[in-house]
Design a protein around this motif. Structure first.
Motif, PDB file in Angstrom:
ATOM      1  N   LEU A  95     -45.686  11.152 -12.180  1.00  0.00           N
ATOM      2  CA  LEU A  95     -45.356  10.299 -11.050  1.00  0.00           C
ATOM      3  C   LEU A  95     -46.434   9.231 -10.905  1.00  0.00           C
ATOM      4  O   LEU A  95     -47.588   9.437 -11.314  1.00  0.00           O
ATOM      5  CB  LEU A  95     -45.289  11.110  -9.750  1.00  0.00           C
ATOM      6  N   PRO A  96     -46.100   8.088 -10.303  1.00  0.00           N
ATOM      7  CA  PRO A  96     -47.122   7.081 -10.024  1.00  0.00           C
ATOM      8  C   PRO A  96     -48.114   7.601  -8.975  1.00  0.00           C
ATOM      9  O   PRO A  96     -47.705   8.079  -7.915  1.00  0.00           O
ATOM     10  CB  PRO A  96     -46.316   5.889  -9.487  1.00  0.00           C
ATOM     11  N   PHE A  97     -49.382   7.521  -9.304  1.00  0.00           N
ATOM     12  CA  PHE A  97     -50.459   7.884  -8.372  1.00  0.00           C
ATOM     13  C   PHE A  97     -50.997   6.578  -7.800  1.00  0.00           C
ATOM     14  O   PHE A  97     -51.561   5.754  -8.517  1.00  0.00           O
ATOM     15  CB  PHE A  97     -51.546   8.655  -9.117  1.00  0.00           C
ATOM     16  N   PHE A 107     -55.760   8.268  -1.604  1.00  0.00           N
ATOM     17  CA  PHE A 107     -54.874   7.974  -2.727  1.00  0.00           C
ATOM     18  C   PHE A 107     -53.756   9.016  -2.732  1.00  0.00           C
ATOM     19  O   PHE A 107     -53.983  10.193  -2.426  1.00  0.00           O
ATOM     20  CB  PHE A 107     -55.630   8.017  -4.051  1.00  0.00           C
ATOM     21  N   THR A 108     -52.547   8.597  -3.120  1.00  0.00           N
ATOM     22  CA  THR A 108     -51.411   9.473  -2.908  1.00  0.00           C
ATOM     23  C   THR A 108     -50.279   9.235  -3.894  1.00  0.00           C
ATOM     24  O   THR A 108     -50.137   8.135  -4.431  1.00  0.00           O
ATOM     25  CB  THR A 108     -50.875   9.297  -1.466  1.00  0.00           C
ATOM     26  N   PHE A 109     -49.462  10.268  -4.091  1.00  0.00           N
ATOM     27  CA  PHE A 109     -48.219  10.143  -4.862  1.00  0.00           C
ATOM     28  C   PHE A 109     -47.050   9.770  -3.963  1.00  0.00           C
ATOM     29  O   PHE A 109     -45.966   9.495  -4.462  1.00  0.00           O
ATOM     30  CB  PHE A 109     -47.911  11.466  -5.579  1.00  0.00           C
ATOM     31  N   VAL A 123     -51.058   4.380 -11.121  1.00  0.00           N
ATOM     32  CA  VAL A 123     -51.260   4.923 -12.464  1.00  0.00           C
ATOM     33  C   VAL A 123     -50.393   6.159 -12.621  1.00  0.00           C
ATOM     34  O   VAL A 123     -50.390   7.045 -11.755  1.00  0.00           O
ATOM     35  CB  VAL A 123     -52.738   5.308 -12.694  1.00  0.00           C
ATOM     36  N   ASP A 124     -49.625   6.237 -13.705  1.00  0.00           N
ATOM     37  CA  ASP A 124     -48.831   7.436 -13.958  1.00  0.00           C
ATOM     38  C   ASP A 124     -49.752   8.620 -14.245  1.00  0.00           C
ATOM     39  O   ASP A 124     -50.654   8.523 -15.085  1.00  0.00           O
ATOM     40  CB  ASP A 124     -47.893   7.210 -15.145  1.00  0.00           C
ATOM     41  N   MET A 125     -49.506   9.722 -13.554  1.00  0.00           N
ATOM     42  CA  MET A 125     -50.312  10.925 -13.721  1.00  0.00           C
ATOM     43  C   MET A 125     -49.405  12.144 -13.807  1.00  0.00           C
ATOM     44  O   MET A 125     -48.296  12.152 -13.266  1.00  0.00           O
ATOM     45  CB  MET A 125     -51.266  11.096 -12.526  1.00  0.00           C
ATOM     46  N   PRO A 126     -49.859  13.190 -14.481  1.00  0.00           N
ATOM     47  CA  PRO A 126     -49.070  14.424 -14.503  1.00  0.00           C
ATOM     48  C   PRO A 126     -49.049  15.076 -13.128  1.00  0.00           C
ATOM     49  O   PRO A 126     -50.021  14.995 -12.367  1.00  0.00           O
ATOM     50  CB  PRO A 126     -49.810  15.300 -15.518  1.00  0.00           C
ATOM     51  N   VAL A 127     -47.942  15.712 -12.798  1.00  0.00           N
ATOM     52  CA  VAL A 127     -47.839  16.491 -11.564  1.00  0.00           C
ATOM     53  C   VAL A 127     -47.258  17.854 -11.895  1.00  0.00           C
ATOM     54  O   VAL A 127     -46.491  18.019 -12.841  1.00  0.00           O
ATOM     55  CB  VAL A 127     -46.959  15.798 -10.501  1.00  0.00           C
ATOM     56  N   MET A 128     -47.664  18.847 -11.117  1.00  0.00           N
ATOM     57  CA  MET A 128     -47.200  20.218 -11.274  1.00  0.00           C
ATOM     58  C   MET A 128     -46.769  20.739  -9.916  1.00  0.00           C
ATOM     59  O   MET A 128     -47.178  20.216  -8.871  1.00  0.00           O
ATOM     60  CB  MET A 128     -48.311  21.113 -11.832  1.00  0.00           C
ATOM     61  N   THR A 129     -45.972  21.793  -9.911  1.00  0.00           N
ATOM     62  CA  THR A 129     -45.649  22.474  -8.669  1.00  0.00           C
ATOM     63  C   THR A 129     -46.722  23.525  -8.377  1.00  0.00           C
ATOM     64  O   THR A 129     -47.469  23.942  -9.269  1.00  0.00           O
ATOM     65  CB  THR A 129     -44.282  23.161  -8.738  1.00  0.00           C
ATOM     66  N   LEU A 130     -46.782  23.970  -7.127  1.00  0.00           N
ATOM     67  CA  LEU A 130     -47.723  25.030  -6.786  1.00  0.00           C
ATOM     68  C   LEU A 130     -47.459  26.281  -7.612  1.00  0.00           C
ATOM     69  O   LEU A 130     -48.393  26.930  -8.107  1.00  0.00           O
ATOM     70  CB  LEU A 130     -47.618  25.361  -5.292  1.00  0.00           C
ATOM     71  N   ASN A 131     -46.191  26.640  -7.775  1.00  0.00           N
ATOM     72  CA  ASN A 131     -45.889  27.858  -8.511  1.00  0.00           C
ATOM     73  C   ASN A 131     -46.279  27.769  -9.982  1.00  0.00           C
ATOM     74  O   ASN A 131     -46.710  28.758 -10.581  1.00  0.00           O
ATOM     75  CB  ASN A 131     -44.407  28.205  -8.379  1.00  0.00           C
TER      76      ASN A 131
END
Length: 217
Positions: A95-97, A107-109, A123-131
Motif C-alpha cells: 500500500l502507499p505509505f 505518517f500513515t497508510f 512510497v509503496d510499502m509491504p503491509v501485513m495483517t495482525l494475524n
C-alpha cells in the motif's frame, strides 16, 4: 529526579501519557512480571514508546514500523526484539505509505488521514495483517500486550484481527489522533471481542480481557 527506591516500577516513563507505568501495574496484578508485546506503529525504540520500559525491565517482543529511518533505530537499540519493517493493514500486500507535513509519527497508510495533514510524498510499502504477524513471529500465540497506533487504520486492523482462544491480556489503542474521536466505536468493537475498558491514558484507551477484570480491580 531519579525516582525513589520504593517506587515499584521505577521513576521513569517513556510513553507519551505514562501508559507504560499503567500497563506494568496491570500485569503486576495479573502476576506477569515480564509481559511479551506486539508494538504496531512502534515509531521509536524509546521516544514516546509504550514498550521501551518493558524492554528495559527484561521483557521482549515485536516492533512493527514501516518508516525505514525509524526502523533502523530499533535494529540498533532493541536488538533482542523482533523488528519488522512493514505496515499493518486489514490486507496483505503493498500500500502507499504517505509521508505527511508533520512528525514522522503521523505518517500513515490511511489516505483520508494523510490528506488532512498534507501529503509530501508516498512510497509503496509491504503491509501485513495482525494475524499474519502473530502466525509468523509468535507461532500463532498472541503476546501479552498489543499496542497499536497507526494513524487512522486502527479500527479497521482491530476489526480484522482474530484473537482466537488466547487473545492479548491488554490492548492499548489510540482513540483520538487529532483526526476525530473514535472512542465509542473502539469501545463497542473491543467489547465484542471480549475486552472491557480499564482506563484512559491521554488519548489512548487501555483495554483488558473481561475474564481478567476481577483480578485487576
Amino acid at each position: 529526579m531519579t525516582g525513589h527506591r520504593d517506587q515499584w516500577f521505577g521513576g521513569r516513563t517513556y510513553a507519551q501519557h505514562g501508559d507504560d507505568l499503567a500497563v506494568l501495574n496491570i500485569f503486576h496484578r495479573l502476576g506477569i512480571e515480564k509481559p511479551s508485546y506486539l508494538d504496531v506503529g512502534a515509531y521509536h525504540p524509546f521516544t514516546l514508546s509504550n514498550t521501551a520500559l518493558l524492554y528495559e525491565r527484561g521483557s521482549r517482543g515485536i516492533n512493527v514500523e514501516p518508516n525505514e529511518t525509524l526502523f533502523a533505530e530499533f535494529v540498533k537499540a532493541r536488538p533482542e526484539d523482533a523488528n519488522i519493517l512493514s505496515g499493518v493493514a486489514p490486507i496483505c500486500g503493498r500500500l502507499p505509505f504517505h509521508h505527511v507535513a508533520a512528525d514522522p509519527g503521523r505518517f500513515t497508510f490511511d489516505l483520508a488521514t494523510a490528506k488532512t495533514l498534507g501529503i509530501v510524498h508516498s512510497v509503496d510499502m509491504p503491509v501485513m495483517t495482525l494475524n499474519q504477524i502473530v502466525d509468523c513471529w509468535c507461532k500463532g500465540i498472541w503476546p501479552d500486550l498489543l499496542t497499536i497506533d497507526i494513524e487512522g487504520l486502527d479500527i479497521d486492523v482491530l476489526q480484522d484481527a482474530d484473537f482466537g482462544d488466547n487473545p492479548p491480556r491488554v490492548v492499548i489503542v489510540e482513540a483520538d489522533n487529532g483526526s476525530g474521536d473514535t472512542s465509542h466505536e473502539l469501545d463497542a468493537l473491543m467489547h465484542a471481542k471480549g475486552f472491557t475498558l480499564h482506563s484512559w491514558c491521554g488519548s489512548n484507551m487501555i483495554f483488558v480481557r473481561v475474564a481478567d477484570a476481577d483480578r485487576i480491580w
